[in-house]
Design an enzyme around this catalytic site. Structure first.
Site, PDB file in Angstrom:
ATOM      1  N   ASN A  33      47.540  40.278  54.245  1.00  0.00           N
ATOM      2  CA  ASN A  33      47.545  40.844  52.890  1.00  0.00           C
ATOM      3  C   ASN A  33      47.888  42.327  52.948  1.00  0.00           C
ATOM      4  O   ASN A  33      48.094  42.889  54.013  1.00  0.00           O
ATOM      5  CB  ASN A  33      46.204  40.577  52.205  1.00  0.00           C
ATOM      6  CG  ASN A  33      45.062  41.224  52.954  1.00  0.00           C
ATOM      7  OD1 ASN A  33      44.973  42.425  53.067  1.00  0.00           O
ATOM      8  ND2 ASN A  33      44.187  40.383  53.518  1.00  0.00           N
ATOM      9  N   ILE A  58      32.286  37.196  56.405  1.00  0.00           N
ATOM     10  CA  ILE A  58      31.642  38.104  57.370  1.00  0.00           C
ATOM     11  C   ILE A  58      30.483  38.838  56.701  1.00  0.00           C
ATOM     12  O   ILE A  58      29.373  38.908  57.236  1.00  0.00           O
ATOM     13  CB  ILE A  58      32.686  39.095  57.936  1.00  0.00           C
ATOM     14  CG1 ILE A  58      33.801  38.302  58.624  1.00  0.00           C
ATOM     15  CG2 ILE A  58      32.035  40.079  58.905  1.00  0.00           C
ATOM     16  CD1 ILE A  58      35.009  39.107  59.012  1.00  0.00           C
TER      17      ILE A  58
HETATM   18  O1  C5P Z   1      34.700  37.212  48.106  1.00  0.00           O
HETATM   19  P1  C5P Z   1      35.460  38.462  48.156  1.00  0.00           P
HETATM   20  O2  C5P Z   1      36.595  38.448  49.146  1.00  0.00           O
HETATM   21  O3  C5P Z   1      35.905  39.007  46.844  1.00  0.00           O
HETATM   22  O4  C5P Z   1      34.401  39.535  48.691  1.00  0.00           O
HETATM   23  C1  C5P Z   1      34.728  40.827  49.022  1.00  0.00           C
HETATM   24  C2  C5P Z   1      33.717  41.399  49.969  1.00  0.00           C
HETATM   25  O5  C5P Z   1      33.357  40.461  50.984  1.00  0.00           O
HETATM   26  C3  C5P Z   1      34.285  42.578  50.738  1.00  0.00           C
HETATM   27  O6  C5P Z   1      33.209  43.443  51.055  1.00  0.00           O
HETATM   28  C4  C5P Z   1      34.851  41.924  51.984  1.00  0.00           C
HETATM   29  O7  C5P Z   1      34.952  42.839  53.063  1.00  0.00           O
HETATM   30  C5  C5P Z   1      33.846  40.836  52.267  1.00  0.00           C
HETATM   31  N1  C5P Z   1      34.402  39.617  52.879  1.00  0.00           N
HETATM   32  C6  C5P Z   1      34.085  39.297  54.176  1.00  0.00           C
HETATM   33  N2  C5P Z   1      34.550  38.149  54.726  1.00  0.00           N
HETATM   34  C7  C5P Z   1      35.318  37.302  54.011  1.00  0.00           C
HETATM   35  C8  C5P Z   1      35.660  37.616  52.684  1.00  0.00           C
HETATM   36  C9  C5P Z   1      35.179  38.790  52.153  1.00  0.00           C
HETATM   37  O8  C5P Z   1      33.391  40.095  54.834  1.00  0.00           O
HETATM   38  N3  C5P Z   1      35.774  36.201  54.575  1.00  0.00           N
END
Ligand code: C5P
Length: 403
Positions: free
Chosen positions: A209, A307
């Protein structure tokens, strides 16, 4: 607050140079002594006489002035200071710092110093946004330079945007933070994720991305400056590793999670990475061949680990302050609230990343900090400034005391 502290203030060119006179006055009122270098360009906006009058010291102007060299070499100028402050820091001066040039007294003093440096940038909004300026700034920040501002507002040139010099009291605050209780997070451990992740399809192709990593790198720098032992786990970016930060480079989400687990225990964890939601189920070890008539390959995607959620819900060893980011294109605050609960984090820093905002890959951000206690909306700020304020808030959360 600054009794006995010696500041070497470098006054760059630009209409904002007049504010440096107020900075001198405020610094001296705090007990600091202020010695000034006035650049060629700076001297077109403020006179050596007013600088000398306010600082109570002679003003240094030209590297090649024999008197300057005889009385006070450029090495001594920086050696005899506790902090170098550049206000206003012009695009040109930042570029010369990034290149390590020594083509006037100001640049030479900045190159010759091993003291902390604080930049207060000020320039036209488009000069600020130019990738050259942002790259130069990233380079000097990666070497440990601090920044304060710029802020949003109308400019002398009639335009509006980010680029105005921070107000003199804020510059003085940043000087105090750099010189005194500048380590409110000393003894704390911090983990930051940043950048995109890269999910391989085959050895050549991948899904990723547009995250630049700028916000996460700025937060890692600011945490390290505040004294936290900081690990930055980053996906692929073109930004240099920040000074004083343990930087771990990864590609896929699974590796990012493993690197985060290895960085624990931590007191503070900030998840700014734009983790790919999906990865290809079975990565091909050979390049997938394009075959005539066979059509495109079908990629089977599976979900990546979350994560942030994984670490925020750790039954043992959860960092005491877990901060997530929420990039939304609509109903920013409402979505952030839902995310706060779903991800089990303490604060969500939410921002609008609709393409028109230019946040993704851009240099500035308008964020809302959402927590159980309520929400705060910050004005549009440079990403470094968002980082500085966020870390100030983190420091307040920890009561500025030792752990
Ligand atoms: O669910 P979404 O992607 O909108 O959430 C954003 C938050 O979750 C951010 O802090 C991002 O770093 C974290 N995140 C993560 N692992 C993922 C997806 C999002 O740590 N697989």
């Amino acid at each position: 607050m600054l009794a006995g502290k010696r500041i070497l203030l470098i006054i760059g060119g630009g209409i904002a140079a007049y504010k440096s006179l107020e900075v001198i006055r405020l610094l001296r009122r705090q007990g600091a002594s202020v010695r000034c270098i006035l650049t060629e360009a700076g001297s077109r906006f403020v006179t050596p006489l007013s600088v000398a009058g306010l600082s109570g010291e002679r003003v240094y102007e030209d590297l090649f002035s024999l008197t300057d060299e005889a009385e006070m070499g450029h090495i001594r100028l920086s050696r005899e200071a506790d902090l170098l402050v550049v206000a206003p820091a012009t695009a040109n001066l930042i570029a010369r710092m990034a290149q390590g040039r020594a083509d006037d007294l100001a640049a030479t003093a900045l190159l010759a110093t091993d003291k902390p440096v604080l930049l207060a940038p000020a320039m036209n909004v488009r000069m600020w946004h130019h990738p050259a300026t942002q790259e130069n700034l990233a380079r000097v920040i990666a070497r440990g330079t601090r920044t304060v501002g710029p802020v949003e507002g109308s400019m002398a040139c009639g335009e509006y945007g980010i680029g105005r010099l921070a107000e003199p009291p804020d510059i003085v605050e940043a000087v105090i933070a750099a010189l005194t209780s500048g380590k409110p997070l000393a003894g704390r451990r911090a983990l930051v994720t940043a950048g995109p992740t890269l999910e391989a399809i085959d050895p050549i192709r991948f899904i990723s991305n547009r995250s630049s990593g700028k916000q996460g790198y700025a937060i890692a720098s600011a945490l390290a400056e505040a004294g936290a032992a900081t690990t930055l786990v980053t996906g692929p970016t073109s930004i240099p590793a920040p000074a004083g930060v343990n930087t771990v480079r990864v590609e896929a989400a699974a590796d990012m999670l493993a690197a985060c687990n290895s960085a624990l225990p931590a007191d503070i964890a900030v998840f700014t990475a734009a983790v790919a939601d999906w990865r290809v189920d079975s990565t091909s070890s050979e390049k997938i061949k394009k075959q005539d008539g066979a059509g495109p390959p079908q990629l089977h995607l599976v979900e990546n680990p979350d994560i942030l959620r994984t670490i925020a819900t750790l039954p043992k060893g959860r960092p005491s302050l877990v901060i997530g980011f929420a990039a939304e294109t609509q109903d920013v605050i409402a979505h952030a609230r839902t995310k706060l609960a779903r991800k089990a984090c303490d604060w969500i820093v939410a921002n609008d990343v609709a393409p028109a905002t230019g946040v993704l890959g851009g240099d500035e951000n308008t964020v809302h900090v959402v927590s159980a206690a309520g929400e705060e909306t910050w004005p549009k700020l440079a990403k470094q400034e968002v980082a500085r304020r966020l870390v100030e808030r983190v420091a307040r959360h920890f009561g500025r005391g030792q752990p």
